[in-house]
Design a protein around this motif. Structure first.
Motif, PDB file in Angstrom:
ATOM      1  N   GLU A  44       1.813   5.198  -1.528  1.00 45.47           N
ATOM      2  CA  GLU A  44       2.607   5.885  -0.499  1.00 45.47           C
ATOM      3  C   GLU A  44       2.293   5.326   0.889  1.00 45.47           C
ATOM      4  O   GLU A  44       3.188   5.101   1.703  1.00 45.47           O
ATOM      5  CB  GLU A  44       2.337   7.390  -0.539  1.00 45.47           C
ATOM      6  N   ALA A  45       1.003   5.103   1.162  1.00 45.07           N
ATOM      7  CA  ALA A  45       0.600   4.583   2.470  1.00 45.07           C
ATOM      8  C   ALA A  45       1.116   3.165   2.692  1.00 45.07           C
ATOM      9  O   ALA A  45       1.459   2.786   3.810  1.00 45.07           O
ATOM     10  CB  ALA A  45      -0.919   4.621   2.605  1.00 45.07           C
ATOM     11  N   ALA A  46       1.180   2.382   1.607  1.00 45.40           N
ATOM     12  CA  ALA A  46       1.631   0.993   1.709  1.00 45.40           C
ATOM     13  C   ALA A  46       3.144   0.857   1.597  1.00 45.40           C
ATOM     14  O   ALA A  46       3.690  -0.218   1.865  1.00 45.40           O
ATOM     15  CB  ALA A  46       0.960   0.155   0.624  1.00 45.40           C
ATOM     16  N   GLY A  47       3.805   1.918   1.188  1.00 46.83           N
ATOM     17  CA  GLY A  47       5.253   1.857   1.019  1.00 46.83           C
ATOM     18  C   GLY A  47       5.674   1.007  -0.167  1.00 46.83           C
ATOM     19  O   GLY A  47       6.717   0.349  -0.138  1.00 46.83           O
ATOM     20  N   LEU A  48       4.858   1.025  -1.224  1.00 42.90           N
ATOM     21  CA  LEU A  48       5.120   0.222  -2.420  1.00 42.90           C
ATOM     22  C   LEU A  48       5.210   1.106  -3.650  1.00 42.90           C
ATOM     23  O   LEU A  48       4.774   2.265  -3.640  1.00 42.90           O
ATOM     24  CB  LEU A  48       3.995  -0.808  -2.618  1.00 42.90           C
ATOM     25  N   SER A  49       5.728   0.534  -4.722  1.00 40.41           N
ATOM     26  CA  SER A  49       5.763   1.270  -5.983  1.00 40.41           C
ATOM     27  C   SER A  49       4.356   1.319  -6.575  1.00 40.41           C
ATOM     28  O   SER A  49       3.538   0.434  -6.309  1.00 40.41           O
ATOM     29  CB  SER A  49       6.711   0.589  -6.971  1.00 40.41           C
ATOM     30  N   PRO A  50       4.058   2.343  -7.395  1.00 45.86           N
ATOM     31  CA  PRO A  50       2.727   2.419  -8.012  1.00 45.86           C
ATOM     32  C   PRO A  50       2.399   1.184  -8.853  1.00 45.86           C
ATOM     33  O   PRO A  50       1.253   0.732  -8.862  1.00 45.86           O
ATOM     34  CB  PRO A  50       2.815   3.671  -8.880  1.00 45.86           C
ATOM     35  N   SER A  51       3.398   0.622  -9.552  1.00 47.71           N
ATOM     36  CA  SER A  51       3.131  -0.546 -10.408  1.00 47.71           C
ATOM     37  C   SER A  51       2.750  -1.766  -9.572  1.00 47.71           C
ATOM     38  O   SER A  51       1.804  -2.496  -9.902  1.00 47.71           O
ATOM     39  CB  SER A  51       4.357  -0.853 -11.276  1.00 47.71           C
ATOM     40  N   THR A  52       3.480  -1.999  -8.465  1.00 48.08           N
ATOM     41  CA  THR A  52       3.153  -3.124  -7.581  1.00 48.08           C
ATOM     42  C   THR A  52       1.789  -2.924  -6.938  1.00 48.08           C
ATOM     43  O   THR A  52       0.977  -3.856  -6.843  1.00 48.08           O
ATOM     44  CB  THR A  52       4.221  -3.279  -6.477  1.00 48.08           C
ATOM     45  N   THR A  53       1.534  -1.687  -6.528  1.00 49.18           N
ATOM     46  CA  THR A  53       0.252  -1.371  -5.888  1.00 49.18           C
ATOM     47  C   THR A  53      -0.906  -1.594  -6.859  1.00 49.18           C
ATOM     48  O   THR A  53      -1.939  -2.168  -6.498  1.00 49.18           O
ATOM     49  CB  THR A  53       0.238   0.094  -5.406  1.00 49.18           C
ATOM     50  N   HIS A  54      -0.723  -1.171  -8.108  1.00 48.15           N
ATOM     51  CA  HIS A  54      -1.779  -1.333  -9.107  1.00 48.15           C
ATOM     52  C   HIS A  54      -2.038  -2.815  -9.390  1.00 48.15           C
ATOM     53  O   HIS A  54      -3.203  -3.236  -9.542  1.00 48.15           O
ATOM     54  CB  HIS A  54      -1.397  -0.613 -10.406  1.00 48.15           C
ATOM     55  N   ARG A  55      -0.983  -3.609  -9.431  1.00 48.29           N
ATOM     56  CA  ARG A  55      -1.144  -5.044  -9.671  1.00 48.29           C
ATOM     57  C   ARG A  55      -1.949  -5.699  -8.545  1.00 48.29           C
ATOM     58  O   ARG A  55      -2.860  -6.499  -8.784  1.00 48.29           O
ATOM     59  CB  ARG A  55       0.231  -5.706  -9.798  1.00 48.29           C
ATOM     60  N   LEU A  56      -1.627  -5.336  -7.319  1.00 50.61           N
ATOM     61  CA  LEU A  56      -2.340  -5.898  -6.179  1.00 50.61           C
ATOM     62  C   LEU A  56      -3.795  -5.416  -6.132  1.00 50.61           C
ATOM     63  O   LEU A  56      -4.706  -6.183  -5.817  1.00 50.61           O
ATOM     64  CB  LEU A  56      -1.618  -5.531  -4.877  1.00 50.61           C
ATOM     65  N   LEU A  57      -3.995  -4.161  -6.463  1.00 49.08           N
ATOM     66  CA  LEU A  57      -5.353  -3.609  -6.454  1.00 49.08           C
ATOM     67  C   LEU A  57      -6.243  -4.283  -7.499  1.00 49.08           C
ATOM     68  O   LEU A  57      -7.405  -4.600  -7.227  1.00 49.08           O
ATOM     69  CB  LEU A  57      -5.319  -2.096  -6.698  1.00 49.08           C
ATOM     70  N   THR A  58      -5.699  -4.499  -8.671  1.00 48.50           N
ATOM     71  CA  THR A  58      -6.501  -5.132  -9.726  1.00 48.50           C
ATOM     72  C   THR A  58      -6.817  -6.588  -9.381  1.00 48.50           C
ATOM     73  O   THR A  58      -7.897  -7.091  -9.712  1.00 48.50           O
ATOM     74  CB  THR A  58      -5.776  -5.064 -11.085  1.00 48.50           C
ATOM     75  N   THR A  59      -5.875  -7.260  -8.691  1.00 42.23           N
ATOM     76  CA  THR A  59      -6.148  -8.634  -8.240  1.00 42.23           C
ATOM     77  C   THR A  59      -7.269  -8.637  -7.206  1.00 42.23           C
ATOM     78  O   THR A  59      -8.192  -9.467  -7.270  1.00 42.23           O
ATOM     79  CB  THR A  59      -4.881  -9.268  -7.636  1.00 42.23           C
TER      80      THR A  59
END
Length: 267
Positions: A44-59
């Motif tokens: 929500e803070a980044a303005g992204l979808s949860p799936s995109t956010t999770h992909r970036l976080l895991t990277t």
């Protein structure tokens, strides 16, 4: 063939830049948070979808820039981000960071601009920029001056603890140089309260007759004052009507240096 290869390569580069920008934004969000954040909160803070956010976080997690707290079920800044920050703190130079801003302030104001820090209860000038129209002050580069009677000194004092101020004044005294020098503790305390509220200090011919200065503090990442920017000139050039505008100009410059130095302004 070469043109086709370049055309195919451009979207890929664009996607990489976008992913990098998003990842850095997520890192900034986690860095500014008070504790671990849930995936939903980060998205929500980044303005992204949860799936995109999770992909970036895991990277980011693979490179140790972020970590997942199993107990609190949240994401936070990782060890590598901390190590990168420590390296920045170890290698940063206040003079190097401030120099371009000081020159711009000199060009905008037409006056002499100084950078000073506190050393052993005095202010020492580290760097000075003076344009062709400015009249040089009588304080040489790298010379020390007392804190109670200078704009940079008052800017530095305003960020110190009361006990530190008392120690400095007991050691250095409050010598009166001109008829306008603030030479009593109650008067200085009043002056420092004004400095904190408006964000800049004023030297009304307190060290040298005919010389007027304004200064603002520079802060580090803990909101401790690490230096001050001052602008000085003769009373003929810096008239009463200019003091407020120049004070705000110096204040903005100090705030910009604070940000580039990795510091934070006090709330």
């Amino acid at each position: 063939m070469k043109a086709q290869a370049l055309a195919a390569e451009t979207p890929v580069k664009g996607q990489l830049v976008q992913s990098l920008s998003r990842a850095l934004n997520i890192l900034s969000i986690l860095g500014a948070s008070g504790g671990p954040m849930s995936l939903t909160a980060v998205a929500e803070a980044a303005g992204l979808s949860p799936s995109t956010t999770h992909r970036l976080l895991t990277t980011l997690q693979e490179e140790r820039y972020v970590r997942f707290d199993q107990g609190k079920r949240g994401w936070s800044v990782g060890l590598q981000a901390y190590m990168t920050g420590i390296n920045f703190l170890r290698t940063r130079s206040l003079v190097d960071v401030a120099r371009p801003r000081l020159r711009r302030l000199m060009e905008d104001s037409g006056e002499v601009v100084n950078l000073a820090v506190e050393d052993n209860g005095e202010a020492i000038y580290l760097h000075r920029v003076a344009g062709p129209r400015a009249v040089q002050s009588t304080v040489p580069v790298a010379e020390r001056t007392l804190l109670h009677c200078s704009a940079v000194g008052k800017a530095l004092l305003a960020g110190m603890a009361e006990t530190r101020i008392q120690t400095i004044l007991s050691q250095r005294g409050m010598r009166q140089f001109t008829r306008t020098t603030v030479s009593s503790l109650p008067a200085l305390k009043q002056e420092l309260t004004l400095v904190r509220s408006r964000g800049y200090a004023i030297d009304q011919e307190e060290r040298v007759s005919g010389l007027r200065c304004v200064a603002a503090p520079i802060y580090d990442e803990t909101t401790a004052v690490v230096g001050a920017v001052s602008l000085s000139g003769t009373t003929r050039r810096i008239e009463d009507t200019r003091v407020r505008d120049l004070g705000e100009m110096v204040k903005r410059t100090a705030a910009a240096i604070t940000a580039e130095f990795g510091g934070r302004l006090p709330m």
